[in-house]
Motif scaffolding. Sequence first.
Motif, PDB file in Angstrom:
ATOM      1  N   PRO A  19     -12.503  -0.389  -0.998  1.00 56.45           N
ATOM      2  CA  PRO A  19     -11.145   0.213  -0.331  1.00 56.45           C
ATOM      3  C   PRO A  19     -10.194  -0.234  -1.003  1.00 56.45           C
ATOM      4  CG  PRO A  19     -12.795  -0.927   1.206  1.00 56.45           C
ATOM      5  CD  PRO A  19     -13.628  -0.895   0.167  1.00 56.45           C
ATOM      6  N   GLU A  41       1.465  -0.631 -12.522  1.00 54.45           N
ATOM      7  CA  GLU A  41       0.643  -1.110 -11.335  1.00 54.45           C
ATOM      8  C   GLU A  41       1.485  -1.640 -10.353  1.00 54.45           C
ATOM      9  OE1 GLU A  41      -3.515  -2.091 -12.044  1.00 54.45           O
ATOM     10  OE2 GLU A  41      -3.131  -2.347 -14.284  1.00 54.45           O
ATOM     11  N   HIS A  42       2.593  -1.287  -9.961  1.00 57.31           N
ATOM     12  CA  HIS A  42       3.234  -1.666  -9.028  1.00 57.31           C
ATOM     13  C   HIS A  42       4.317  -0.887  -8.579  1.00 57.31           C
ATOM     14  CE1 HIS A  42       5.365  -4.462 -11.710  1.00 57.31           C
ATOM     15  NE2 HIS A  42       6.468  -4.272 -11.022  1.00 57.31           N
ATOM     16  N   LEU A  61       0.150   3.296  -6.180  1.00 56.91           N
ATOM     17  CA  LEU A  61       0.465   2.788  -5.127  1.00 56.91           C
ATOM     18  C   LEU A  61      -0.246   3.715  -3.745  1.00 56.91           C
ATOM     19  CD1 LEU A  61       4.390   2.205  -4.968  1.00 56.91           C
ATOM     20  CD2 LEU A  61       2.404   0.640  -5.591  1.00 56.91           C
ATOM     21  N   GLN A  62      -1.361   4.380  -4.082  1.00 61.11           N
ATOM     22  CA  GLN A  62      -1.994   4.901  -3.042  1.00 61.11           C
ATOM     23  C   GLN A  62      -3.568   4.560  -3.272  1.00 61.11           C
ATOM     24  OE1 GLN A  62      -1.010   7.527  -1.168  1.00 61.11           O
ATOM     25  NE2 GLN A  62       0.860   7.499  -2.106  1.00 61.11           N
ATOM     26  N   MET A  66      -7.573   6.018   1.038  1.00 59.98           N
ATOM     27  CA  MET A  66      -6.585   6.698   1.866  1.00 59.98           C
ATOM     28  C   MET A  66      -6.535   8.130   1.777  1.00 59.98           C
ATOM     29  SD  MET A  66      -3.739   3.736   2.591  1.00 59.98           S
ATOM     30  CE  MET A  66      -2.814   4.893   3.700  1.00 59.98           C
ATOM     31  N   ARG A  70      -7.682  14.688   1.090  1.00 61.36           N
ATOM     32  CA  ARG A  70      -6.427  15.123   0.705  1.00 61.36           C
ATOM     33  C   ARG A  70      -6.499  15.884  -0.522  1.00 61.36           C
ATOM     34  NH1 ARG A  70      -2.871  10.554   3.462  1.00 61.36           N
ATOM     35  NH2 ARG A  70      -2.747  11.739   5.328  1.00 61.36           N
TER      36      ARG A  70
ATOM     37  N   PHE B   6     -10.608  -6.338   0.421  1.00 58.68           N
ATOM     38  CA  PHE B   6     -10.188  -6.218   1.830  1.00 58.68           C
ATOM     39  C   PHE B   6     -11.156  -5.253   2.516  1.00 58.68           C
ATOM     40  CE2 PHE B   6      -6.823  -3.857  -0.482  1.00 58.68           C
ATOM     41  CZ  PHE B   6      -6.801  -2.530   0.022  1.00 58.68           C
ATOM     42  N   TYR B   8     -11.403  -1.944   5.208  1.00 60.01           N
ATOM     43  CA  TYR B   8     -10.467  -1.051   5.472  1.00 60.01           C
ATOM     44  C   TYR B   8     -11.120  -0.205   6.803  1.00 60.01           C
ATOM     45  CZ  TYR B   8      -8.761   3.888   5.006  1.00 60.01           C
ATOM     46  OH  TYR B   8      -7.940   5.294   5.294  1.00 60.01           O
ATOM     47  N   ARG B  10      -9.819   3.068   9.584  1.00 63.07           N
ATOM     48  CA  ARG B  10      -9.064   4.197   9.920  1.00 63.07           C
ATOM     49  C   ARG B  10      -9.136   4.530  11.283  1.00 63.07           C
ATOM     50  NH1 ARG B  10     -10.384   9.343   7.013  1.00 63.07           N
ATOM     51  NH2 ARG B  10     -10.035   8.307   5.166  1.00 63.07           N
ATOM     52  N   ILE B  31      -1.232  -0.049   7.434  1.00 63.93           N
ATOM     53  CA  ILE B  31      -0.504   0.696   6.352  1.00 63.93           C
ATOM     54  C   ILE B  31      -0.280   2.045   6.724  1.00 63.93           C
ATOM     55  CG2 ILE B  31      -2.748   1.341   5.415  1.00 63.93           C
ATOM     56  CD1 ILE B  31      -1.578   0.657   2.612  1.00 63.93           C
ATOM     57  N   ALA B  32       1.025   2.540   6.337  1.00 67.15           N
ATOM     58  CA  ALA B  32       1.380   3.929   6.521  1.00 67.15           C
ATOM     59  C   ALA B  32       1.590   4.433   5.025  1.00 67.15           C
ATOM     60  CB  ALA B  32       2.485   4.088   7.305  1.00 67.15           C
ATOM     61  N   GLY B  33       2.653   4.451   4.325  1.00 69.96           N
ATOM     62  CA  GLY B  33       2.865   5.071   3.373  1.00 69.96           C
ATOM     63  C   GLY B  33       2.478   3.893   2.205  1.00 69.96           C
ATOM     64  N   GLN B  35       3.968   2.176   0.273  1.00 71.13           N
ATOM     65  CA  GLN B  35       5.117   1.979  -0.919  1.00 71.13           C
ATOM     66  C   GLN B  35       5.565   0.701  -1.212  1.00 71.13           C
ATOM     67  OE1 GLN B  35       4.782   4.864  -2.869  1.00 71.13           O
ATOM     68  NE2 GLN B  35       3.178   4.957  -1.612  1.00 71.13           N
ATOM     69  N   LEU B  38       1.200  -1.810  -1.065  1.00 74.46           N
ATOM     70  CA  LEU B  38       0.402  -1.886  -1.926  1.00 74.46           C
ATOM     71  C   LEU B  38       1.072  -2.582  -3.279  1.00 74.46           C
ATOM     72  CD1 LEU B  38      -0.983   1.722  -1.678  1.00 74.46           C
ATOM     73  CD2 LEU B  38      -2.118  -0.524  -1.336  1.00 74.46           C
ATOM     74  N   PRO B  39       2.385  -2.532  -3.771  1.00 73.01           N
ATOM     75  CA  PRO B  39       2.788  -3.379  -4.874  1.00 73.01           C
ATOM     76  C   PRO B  39       2.610  -4.914  -4.515  1.00 73.01           C
ATOM     77  CG  PRO B  39       4.588  -1.640  -4.233  1.00 73.01           C
ATOM     78  CD  PRO B  39       3.424  -1.704  -3.228  1.00 73.01           C
ATOM     79  N   ASP B  53      -5.319   1.600   8.531  1.00 71.58           N
ATOM     80  CA  ASP B  53      -4.528   2.820   8.031  1.00 71.58           C
ATOM     81  C   ASP B  53      -4.259   3.518   9.278  1.00 71.58           C
ATOM     82  OD1 ASP B  53      -3.972   5.270   7.042  1.00 71.58           O
ATOM     83  OD2 ASP B  53      -5.913   5.638   5.919  1.00 71.58           O
ATOM     84  N   SER B  55      -1.974   5.724   8.940  1.00 72.99           N
ATOM     85  CA  SER B  55      -1.138   7.069   8.355  1.00 72.99           C
ATOM     86  C   SER B  55      -1.538   8.481   8.824  1.00 72.99           C
ATOM     87  CB  SER B  55      -1.298   7.320   6.986  1.00 72.99           C
ATOM     88  OG  SER B  55      -2.656   7.212   6.660  1.00 72.99           O
ATOM     89  N   ARG B  56      -2.720   8.434   9.928  1.00 78.76           N
ATOM     90  CA  ARG B  56      -2.901   9.853  10.421  1.00 78.76           C
ATOM     91  C   ARG B  56      -3.045   9.746  11.672  1.00 78.76           C
ATOM     92  NH1 ARG B  56      -7.400  11.962   6.014  1.00 78.76           N
ATOM     93  NH2 ARG B  56      -6.928  10.631   4.436  1.00 78.76           N
ATOM     94  N   HIS B 109       6.186   9.444   0.343  1.00 80.12           N
ATOM     95  CA  HIS B 109       5.256   8.693   0.913  1.00 80.12           C
ATOM     96  C   HIS B 109       5.677   7.394   2.031  1.00 80.12           C
ATOM     97  CE1 HIS B 109       2.446  11.379  -1.068  1.00 80.12           C
ATOM     98  NE2 HIS B 109       3.279  11.165  -2.204  1.00 80.12           N
TER      99      HIS B 109
END
Lengths: 158, 277
Positions: A19, A41-42, A61-62, A66, A70, B6, B8, B10, B31-33, B35, B38-39, B53, B55-56, B109
């Motif tokens: 994950p 990486e951020h 960042l994906q 997830m 897609r 971690f 996960y 959905r 978590i959605a996007g 952005q 994740l950083p 997740d 996001s769906r 995103h």
Amino acid sequence: MTEITLHLNGTQAAHTVEPRQTLADFLRDRCGLTATHLGCEHGACGACTVVLDGQAARSCLQLAVMCDGRSIQTLEGLRADPVMEVLRRHFHESHALQCGFCTPGMLIMGRDILQRYREPDAQTIRHELSGQICRCTGYAGIVDAIVAAGREIGTATR
Amino acid sequence: MKAAPFEYLRPASVAEASAALGRNGMTTAAIAGGQSLLPMLNLRVAFIDLLVDISRLDELRAVTETPSGLQIGALTTHAAIEDGKVPDLFGGLLRRVAGQISYRAVRNHGTIGGSVALADPAADWPGCLMALGASVRIAGPSGARSELVSDFVQGSYSTSLAAGEIILGFELPRPGASLRWGFAKVVRKSGAFASSIAFVVTPGRSAPVSVVLAAAAARAQACPETAQHLQRGTATDEALRQAIARDLAVHVPDADAYQQRLHTATILRAIRDWRAQ
């Protein structure tokens, strides 16, 4: 570990991923698609930008997990893309790269800009490229290349 | 720059997501996007056991215009707002704010729900939604609830969101025909974290002026002294500066001379923008 299936550069790919694995690491380490470069990486440098469901995305960042179901296009999958063909030629002609590290992200973002703006001017391009970092060129050649590619595509479709 | 391991999940419904997020003995995150999250995970400034997740979840996606205003689903991306895919009842304010958030690849995103849930002091949406008098709709283990965004955001990365609660979306009250707004944002580089953001909104002819300053303190704050001066309509620039100074003394008491000048200039720019409409 989680099973995922995704549409990668036009073909269906099934993999088992941890994950926490980012899409960027998945593309490079699992799929051997090393055009996607990893800088920060951020989310700050833009070198890892790919196309996710038709929209530009930072692949650092994906999470790969997830992206199950897609569609992903990396630079390798855009070889025959008509916009990319024009853009690549102008990157060459305008000396838009030196070391080449940022170039995959620049090309993918350049294509994204040309899809959203018709014949964008340098100011628009500079604003839209502000998320892509280049440490060699000073951006001048990159902006020139995208302006020229936009003009060529605009003229051809007028 | 790699996240620690971690689990996960959905979930297929809001109820399932809520149950997962409220699991005892686990640090969970929605978590959605992703952005911002994740950083934070990549830099290991946030640690979680379970990533949920959301996001769906289609229930978080709907954007609906109603007689009383606009409902924006939590999963609406900044880019969707920037591109005008959300009905613009606010004279272009939402589009202008959305278009200046981070970079396009992030805006594609990142979501409005995520921005408010994280409550980063430098975020754009909490302050904007506060200035518009918006509410947040929340689902949780004990049912649904609604709260003003100005009450929901409590501090730096801190909200009233309890374990197992999820933001469904936002309700933005419909403004009057004489809506006026001003927006100013100072960033050292386009797309970077803001060092000052100001909103000035009059939602209608007889409605009170709202002035909100963000990226200055732990959370976005209303500036009532400044708003009162604008309300009277006769304020000179000097009187306005004094009103702003009084608001800053309350909200940003530890601001140094540069920050005082910066926030004053940002608020004055937003006021000029508001007056020009």
